[in-house]
Design an enzyme around this catalytic site. Structure first.
Site, PDB file in Angstrom:
ATOM      1  N   SER A   1      52.098  26.905 -74.610  1.00  0.00           N
ATOM      2  CA  SER A   1      52.721  28.115 -74.070  1.00  0.00           C
ATOM      3  C   SER A   1      53.741  28.682 -75.038  1.00  0.00           C
ATOM      4  O   SER A   1      54.407  27.931 -75.771  1.00  0.00           O
ATOM      5  CB  SER A   1      53.427  27.760 -72.757  1.00  0.00           C
ATOM      6  OG  SER A   1      54.297  28.798 -72.368  1.00  0.00           O
TER       7      SER A   1
ATOM      8  N   TYR B   1      59.189  23.116 -67.675  1.00  0.00           N
ATOM      9  CA  TYR B   1      57.828  23.585 -67.953  1.00  0.00           C
ATOM     10  C   TYR B   1      57.583  23.608 -69.464  1.00  0.00           C
ATOM     11  O   TYR B   1      56.594  23.053 -69.959  1.00  0.00           O
ATOM     12  CB  TYR B   1      57.609  24.979 -67.355  1.00  0.00           C
ATOM     13  CG  TYR B   1      56.331  25.637 -67.823  1.00  0.00           C
ATOM     14  CD1 TYR B   1      55.086  25.147 -67.423  1.00  0.00           C
ATOM     15  CD2 TYR B   1      56.356  26.723 -68.688  1.00  0.00           C
ATOM     16  CE1 TYR B   1      53.905  25.738 -67.871  1.00  0.00           C
ATOM     17  CE2 TYR B   1      55.193  27.318 -69.131  1.00  0.00           C
ATOM     18  CZ  TYR B   1      53.964  26.824 -68.721  1.00  0.00           C
ATOM     19  OH  TYR B   1      52.802  27.404 -69.171  1.00  0.00           O
TER      20      TYR B   1
HETATM   21  N1  LIG Z   1      48.910  32.826 -67.695  1.00  0.00           N
HETATM   22  C1  LIG Z   1      49.828  32.784 -68.667  1.00  0.00           C
HETATM   23  O1  LIG Z   1      50.476  33.771 -68.987  1.00  0.00           O
HETATM   24  C2  LIG Z   1      50.052  31.499 -69.426  1.00  0.00           C
HETATM   25  C3  LIG Z   1      50.985  31.519 -70.489  1.00  0.00           C
HETATM   26  C4  LIG Z   1      51.203  30.356 -71.203  1.00  0.00           C
HETATM   27  C5  LIG Z   1      50.506  29.208 -70.898  1.00  0.00           C
HETATM   28  N2  LIG Z   1      49.630  29.205 -69.859  1.00  0.00           N
HETATM   29  C6  LIG Z   1      48.901  27.965 -69.570  1.00  0.00           C
HETATM   30  O2  LIG Z   1      47.513  28.257 -69.521  1.00  0.00           O
HETATM   31  C7  LIG Z   1      46.875  27.398 -68.599  1.00  0.00           C
HETATM   32  C8  LIG Z   1      46.100  28.209 -67.566  1.00  0.00           C
HETATM   33  O3  LIG Z   1      47.038  29.054 -66.888  1.00  0.00           O
HETATM   34  P1  LIG Z   1      46.622  30.050 -65.750  1.00  0.00           P
HETATM   35  O4  LIG Z   1      47.450  31.261 -65.912  1.00  0.00           O
HETATM   36  O5  LIG Z   1      45.144  30.165 -65.677  1.00  0.00           O
HETATM   37  O6  LIG Z   1      47.187  29.261 -64.475  1.00  0.00           O
HETATM   38  P2  LIG Z   1      46.499  28.978 -63.041  1.00  0.00           P
HETATM   39  O7  LIG Z   1      47.549  28.356 -62.200  1.00  0.00           O
HETATM   40  O8  LIG Z   1      45.843  30.205 -62.549  1.00  0.00           O
HETATM   41  O9  LIG Z   1      45.384  27.896 -63.396  1.00  0.00           O
HETATM   42  C9  LIG Z   1      45.635  26.517 -63.495  1.00  0.00           C
HETATM   43  C10 LIG Z   1      44.672  25.805 -62.570  1.00  0.00           C
HETATM   44  O10 LIG Z   1      44.868  24.392 -62.709  1.00  0.00           O
HETATM   45  C11 LIG Z   1      44.713  23.805 -61.440  1.00  0.00           C
HETATM   46  N3  LIG Z   1      45.440  22.532 -61.432  1.00  0.00           N
HETATM   47  C12 LIG Z   1      46.782  22.353 -61.440  1.00  0.00           C
HETATM   48  N4  LIG Z   1      47.070  21.039 -61.421  1.00  0.00           N
HETATM   49  C13 LIG Z   1      45.882  20.379 -61.410  1.00  0.00           C
HETATM   50  C14 LIG Z   1      45.530  19.002 -61.368  1.00  0.00           C
HETATM   51  N5  LIG Z   1      46.466  18.050 -61.347  1.00  0.00           N
HETATM   52  N6  LIG Z   1      44.223  18.679 -61.351  1.00  0.00           N
HETATM   53  C15 LIG Z   1      43.264  19.644 -61.361  1.00  0.00           C
HETATM   54  N7  LIG Z   1      43.546  20.961 -61.394  1.00  0.00           N
HETATM   55  C16 LIG Z   1      44.842  21.324 -61.416  1.00  0.00           C
HETATM   56  C17 LIG Z   1      45.290  24.811 -60.458  1.00  0.00           C
HETATM   57  O11 LIG Z   1      44.767  24.647 -59.146  1.00  0.00           O
HETATM   58  C18 LIG Z   1      44.889  26.131 -61.085  1.00  0.00           C
HETATM   59  O12 LIG Z   1      43.707  26.660 -60.510  1.00  0.00           O
HETATM   60  C19 LIG Z   1      47.973  26.529 -67.991  1.00  0.00           C
HETATM   61  O13 LIG Z   1      48.037  25.328 -68.748  1.00  0.00           O
HETATM   62  C20 LIG Z   1      49.222  27.343 -68.232  1.00  0.00           C
HETATM   63  O14 LIG Z   1      50.374  26.517 -68.286  1.00  0.00           O
HETATM   64  C21 LIG Z   1      49.374  30.323 -69.125  1.00  0.00           C
END
Ligand SMILES: NC(=O)c1ccc[n+]([C@@H]2O[C@H](COP(=O)([O-])OP(=O)(O)OC[C@H]3O[C@@H](n4cnc5c(N)ncnc54)[C@H](O)[C@@H]3O)[C@@H](O)[C@H]2O)c1
Length: 348
Positions: free
Chosen positions: A138, A163
């Protein structure tokens, strides 16, 4: 792109019911690649949206190319069984407990989903001889860094939230496995991702929903924060290209002057962002224009854990995979609001 034999292998996509995982799985299957998707459908935001994303994947692809397994990746035995059953060739690990602010309220959720689960995935990759693990880091790892744009070659040792600390920890854990077991790993530092099927806890969706309903929106740091908003299709393009190119050792890497972005082991870290920081007030103006409604704003001070600006240096990504995000925010917001109207049934 890789050769055909490589492409026949299964890709394990974790967090497949999540925003980015859904889009990545959809793209892989459009390219004809089978996907095993895992998610625990956590209720951090509405589960109905996660279920709707899964329905799209199932309806578009059927049971052949798409297998869904509902499981918690913090469950060690379940993850061992998952890797044994499917023998994925590549892993794209996107499951996590996201959100900076929520990590002040429920830190233990981050230890489970972002640390324990990550270790289980690393172990699965190690024993399953996975060819490449690509995982989500991130932009928040830049924490207290102020040199702009944020460079993967700068140290990131000053996270401002738990985080961010767990995401930095993922990079460190990945390095140890790349070194000890020769597991190629690539971390992608995503910068504020938005687009259709996006996350309701994040600004773009939350503001759009509130403005459409005539509810006030809260602008922290008085709306002056700068964010490098990155359109989902650009993220997907970057993830797929990176996943297809297993991390390799950097033969010029020197322990005397250690470059944080690479290693003598098969380990890489890239930024993936739009490299165009925009003030949050400008985002609000774009959403207002698309919706044809004015926002009622409440201006507040910055919250603990917030960073004033994000701005990605994407030169390394461009050099290694020939791609950098480029969708203008106005275009991405137009597409997001069109989807929002359809999905939420908002007035045209
Ligand atoms: N969206 C952003 O702007 C952003 C920015 C930086 C980093 N990220 C990272 O990108 C990745 C995807 O983010 P996103 O925006 O799609 O988030 P999101 O919350 O929509 O997707 C993450 C998914 O992981 C699942 N999950 C969480 N814990 C779990 C577990 N223990 N076992 C199985 N499934 C689990 C959740 O149910 C969710 O559907 C994450 O690692 C997030 O930290 C996202």
């Amino acid at each position: 792109m890789s050769d055909n034999a490589h492409d026949r292998g299964i890709t394990l996509v974790t967090g497949v019911a999540g925003f980015i995982g859904f889009h990545v799985a959809r793209r892989l299957m459009a390219l004809g690649r089978p996907v095993v998707g895992v998610d625990n459908l956590s209720d951090y935001y509405e589960v109905s949206l996660k279920e709707a994303r899964l329905r799209v994947l199932q309806e578009e692809n059927g049971p052949g190319p798409f297998t869904f397994e509902r499981m918690d990746l913090a469950d060690r035995d379940a993850v061992t069984a998952l890797f044994a059953a499917h023998a994925p060739r590549r892993v794209i690990h996107l499951a996590a407990q996201p959100g900076v602010r929520y990590s002040l309220k429920n830190p233990h959720a981050y230890a489970e989903a972002n640390l324990v689960a990550f270790l289980n995935v690393l172990e699965g990759c190690r024993h399953g001889k996975v060819e490449h693990l690509t995982y989500a880091s991130s932009s928040s790892v830049y924490g207290a860094n102020t040199a702009m744009p944020f460079s993967v070659h700068d140290n990131v040792d000053h996270p401002l939230s738990l985080y961010a600390a767990t995401k930095k920890a993922n990079e460190l854990m990945a390095h140890s496995y790349s070194h000890l077991f020769g597991l190629p790993t690539t971390g992608l530092r995503f910068f504020t991702v938005y687009g259709p099927w996006g996350r309701p806890d994040m600004a773009v969706y939350a503001f759009t929903r509130a403005i459409a309903r005539g509810e006030p929106i809260r602008l922290f740091n008085h709306g002056q924060s700068l964010r490098d908003f990155t359109y989902i299709d650009d993220i997907v393009e970057g993830v797929v290209r990176v996943s297809d190119r297993a991390a390799a050792p950097n033969l010029e890497w020197s322990g005397a002057r250690p470059d944080p972005a690479s290693s003598f082991s098969p380990y890489r870290v890239y930024n993936i962002g739009n490299h165009t920081p925009v003030p949050v007030t400008e985002l609000v103006a774009l959403i207002e224009a698309e919706l044809g409604r004015r926002a009622e704003t409440i201006l507040l001070d910055a919250e603990p854990g917030d960073v004033p600006a994000t701005f990605a240096d994407v030169d390394d990504l461009m050099r290694d995979v020939g791609f950098r995000p480029a969708t203008p925010l106005a275009e991405g917001i137009r597409r997001f609001v069109a989807w929002f109207r359809e999905y939420e049934g908002a007035p045209p």
